[in-house]
Every structure is written in structure tokens, then in C-alpha cells.
Write an enzyme that holds these catalytic residues in place. Structure first.
Site, PDB file in Angstrom:
ATOM      1  N   ARG A   1      -6.449  12.023  -0.218  1.00 33.88           N
ATOM      2  CA  ARG A   1      -5.920  12.483   0.683  1.00 33.88           C
ATOM      3  C   ARG A   1      -4.244  11.450   1.188  1.00 33.88           C
ATOM      4  O   ARG A   1      -3.264  11.944   0.990  1.00 33.88           O
ATOM      5  CB  ARG A   1      -6.537  12.658   2.291  1.00 33.88           C
ATOM      6  N   ASP A   2      -4.648  10.335   1.682  1.00 31.75           N
ATOM      7  CA  ASP A   2      -3.680   9.545   2.266  1.00 31.75           C
ATOM      8  C   ASP A   2      -2.706   9.113   1.020  1.00 31.75           C
ATOM      9  O   ASP A   2      -1.466   8.985   1.142  1.00 31.75           O
ATOM     10  CB  ASP A   2      -3.859   8.281   2.922  1.00 31.75           C
TER      11      ASP A   2
ATOM     12  N   ASN B   1      -1.894   2.183   1.001  1.00 33.11           N
ATOM     13  CA  ASN B   1      -2.969   1.752   1.465  1.00 33.11           C
ATOM     14  C   ASN B   1      -3.422   0.421   0.852  1.00 33.11           C
ATOM     15  O   ASN B   1      -2.942   0.364  -0.265  1.00 33.11           O
ATOM     16  CB  ASN B   1      -4.121   2.843   1.285  1.00 33.11           C
TER      17      ASN B   1
ATOM     18  N   HIS C   1      -2.177  -0.733   5.745  1.00 28.70           N
ATOM     19  CA  HIS C   1      -0.996  -0.360   4.587  1.00 28.70           C
ATOM     20  C   HIS C   1      -0.530  -1.646   4.132  1.00 28.70           C
ATOM     21  O   HIS C   1      -0.598  -2.334   5.090  1.00 28.70           O
ATOM     22  CB  HIS C   1      -0.105   0.597   4.762  1.00 28.70           C
TER      23      HIS C   1
ATOM     24  N   HIS D   1      -7.925   0.615   9.251  1.00 32.41           N
ATOM     25  CA  HIS D   1      -7.143   1.361   8.176  1.00 32.41           C
ATOM     26  C   HIS D   1      -5.891   0.590   8.182  1.00 32.41           C
ATOM     27  O   HIS D   1      -5.057   0.600   8.850  1.00 32.41           O
ATOM     28  CB  HIS D   1      -6.883   2.795   8.472  1.00 32.41           C
TER      29      HIS D   1
ATOM     30  N   CYS E   1       3.221   7.029   4.195  1.00 37.23           N
ATOM     31  CA  CYS E   1       3.317   7.882   5.538  1.00 37.23           C
ATOM     32  C   CYS E   1       4.735   8.765   5.232  1.00 37.23           C
ATOM     33  O   CYS E   1       5.673   8.107   5.170  1.00 37.23           O
ATOM     34  CB  CYS E   1       3.387   6.923   6.657  1.00 37.23           C
TER      35      CYS E   1
HETATM   36 MG    MG Z   1      -2.415   5.954   6.158  1.00 31.82          MG
END
Ligand code: MG
Length: 310
Positions: free
Chosen positions: A15-16, A249, A209, A207, A240
Site C-alpha cells: 500500500r504505502d 518507508n 520513513h 511508522h 507520500c
Molecule cells: Mg507512510
């Protein structure tokens, strides 16, 4: 503070990670990537976001991905949702867990989901209630908790205040996210420490990055401050859409290497994680940021193919 003996991981690459690829990855490739992540031992995998396909075309195939995925006891597929309509889609698609996102600033909430911070908190309460009724596990992420691209510095008090408000809806876990990759470890210690103090007993997730190369240091700081679970993406995919240079990430395999050498269990097979990262690197067709892919583990039981040639 002492370090935990084992921690949970959430794989966010499908996803990310893939959301930030300029080309949409075909469904069979996503499914194979997720299958490889599960085979490496990852038990919670964020597989799609159920948002407007006009806004995020890379995730327009969320239902198709969910339909094609093999189900396995103990393996949870997470759908990211931003409102009730998204939750209904994720529930209909059979997600075992949903995640919602509340940004710390009105400006970021407006850009990402067309509402204010208060509006996003209200939407989370509605989603949490619907999830409870449907028997779906629900967690929430406080995003841009260490800095906002539109409003600048974010005070720890603001993060704690939002954490208290989202906790009232009964999430099983709250994540605190450095969405744009600006956090440093001292800040992570303070914010996680304050949230843990304000919400005793609440499961916390980090979370991070690696945009400014502080990702693993931040992850370590979060563990010391009480986080029991970390997000990561195989290969370090990710970014993002509103922070153009927020690439990556923290790489799952790099994190698993670091934790494993520290004696912290993750349940993930490092060699298989590296293979899964290599698979998605080949599929996206450009180098990914993960470093174990290039350097290989130590001791070198699972040498990467590239390192075999003399
Ligand atoms: Mg993210």
C-alpha cells in the site's frame, strides 16, 4: 527503558510503497508480492487503500487484489480507509483489519481527505463503531506527528491530544507516524513517551520513513519508548504523494536484520524477506532503497545472487 524480546511488524509495501509508484503495478504482481511477504513470516500486511480511484489510481484495484489473495489463519490483510464509504468497501472485500488515518494538522487533513482534524477524528469514531459491529479489528494512525509539510513543526502536546481523542473510540492499537520523514530520535522518544504516559496499556506502533536517513534510528527510539509494533516496507518502497521527496518507508529486511542481531524476534525469515524485496524491485523496474539487498546479511547464510559472482 528496556527493549522488548520480540515485536510485531506491519508490512506496508503493497500500500504505502506501491501507492507511490508512478506506474500502477498489475494485480497479479501485487498478489505475488503479498504472497511472498506472507511466506517470509509477515502476519499483518497492508494490502490496499479503499479511497477514491480518481485521487489514488494505483489503488483502484483494491477489491481485485483482495479477491485474488489466498487466505491463511493468523494472517491479516489490512485495508486503509479514510471514511465510512471506504470502510464499507474494505469490509465487503473481506479485510481482517482496517486502519484509519488522522493527520495532526488541518492543512494535511484537507489535502489528504478533504476535512479538518476534528472532522477526521469524527470520521474515525464512526468507522471504529462500524468495525466493532462488523467484528473487524480497527486501528488508527496519527500522521505527520513529527512535522507537517504545510504547517511546519508539530508540538508533542498536539499529538497527545489527538491520541486521547482517537483512543476514546477503542482502537486495538494507535500508530504514530513520521509521514514525511523528518523525525529525529530525541523527538520520537519524547512523543512516544508522552503518548504512552497519557494512555497506559494502549498498544503503540511506529511508522517511519527514511527520507532523511533517520528511519532506523527512529525505530530504535520508538522501541525504547514503548512501541510494540513497527511499520516497514520490503525494499524500502514508499513515499507520500504530498511530500514529493519522501521516498521510502524503513526497509523491512534492513529492520529485521538490525532487530535479529539485537536478539529481538520478529518471526520474519531474513533470507525470504530479501527475496521478496528483490522480487518487487525487479517488478517496479528501478532500484529500491533497501541496503540488505545490496550488502547481504551477516553472517552470510543467504547471500544475495548479485554478490555470488566473483
Ligand atoms: Mg507512510
Amino acid at each position: 527503558m528496556t527493549l522488548p524480546r520480540s515485536i510485531g511488524l506491519v508490512e506496508v509495501g503493497p500500500r504505502d510503497g506501491l501507492q507511490n509508484e508512478s506506474a500502477t503495478v498489475p494485480v497479479p504482481v501485487k498478489v505475488e508480492f503479498i504472497r511472498r511477504a506472507a511466506a517470509a513470516g509477515l502476519r499483518r500486511i497492508e494490502v490496499a487503500s479503499f479511497v477514491s480511484p480518481r485521487r489514488v489510481p494505483q489503488m483502484a484495484d483494491a477489491e481485485d487484489v483482495m479477491r485474488a489473495l489466498p487466505r491463511q489463519a493468523g494472517l491479516r490483510y489490512i485495508g486503509l480507509v479514510l471514511n465510512r464509504a471506504g470502510f464499507d468497501r474494505a469490509a465487503a472485500a473481506g479485510c481482517e483489519e482496517i486502519g484509519m488515518v488522522v493527520f495532526t494538522t488541518d492543512a494535511f487533513n484537507e489535502r489528504n481527505q478533504g476535512t479538518t482534524t476534528d472532522g477526521a477524528i469524527r470520521a474515525w469514531h464512526e468507522i471504529a463503531a462500524a468495525a466493532r459491529t462488523a467484528g473487524i479489528k480497527a486501528q488508527v494512525t496519527i500522521s505527520a506527528a513529527f512535522g507537517c509539510p504545510f504547517e511546519g513543526e508539530v508540538a508533542p502536546e498536539r499529538v497527545v491530544g489527538i491520541a486521547q481523542q482517537v483512543a476514546e473510540a477503542g482502537p486495538f492499537e494507535i500508530a504514530v507516524a513520521d509521514t514525511i520523514g523528518v523525525a529525529v530520535p530525541g523527538q520520537v522518544s519524547e512523543v512516544f513517551g508522552r503518548v504512552a504516559e497519557a494512555l497506559p496499556g494502549m498498544a503503540l506502533r511506529g511508522h517511519f520513513h527514511n527520507t532523511r536517513n533517520t528511519g532506523l534510528a527512529n525505530a530504535y527510539a520508538a522501541l525504547l519508548a514503548g512501541a510494540g509494533t513497527l511499520d516497514a516496507s520490503l525494499g524500502g518502497l514508499g513515499g507520500c504523494p504530498f511530500a514529493p521527496a519522501a521516498t521510502g518507508n524503513i526497509p523491512t529486511e534492513d529492520l529485521v536484520y538490525m532487530l535479529g542481531r539485537m536478539g529481538i524476534g520478529t518471526g520474519v525469515d531474513l533470507g525470504r524477506a530479501i527475496e521478496a524485496a528483490r522480487y518487487i524491485e525487479q517488478q517496479v523496474g528501478h532500484p529500491v532503497p533497501g541496503m540488505l539487498l545490496k550488502a547481504g546479511p551477516f553472517p552470510g547464510a543467504a547471500r544475495p545472487a548479485a554478490a555470488k559472482s566473483a
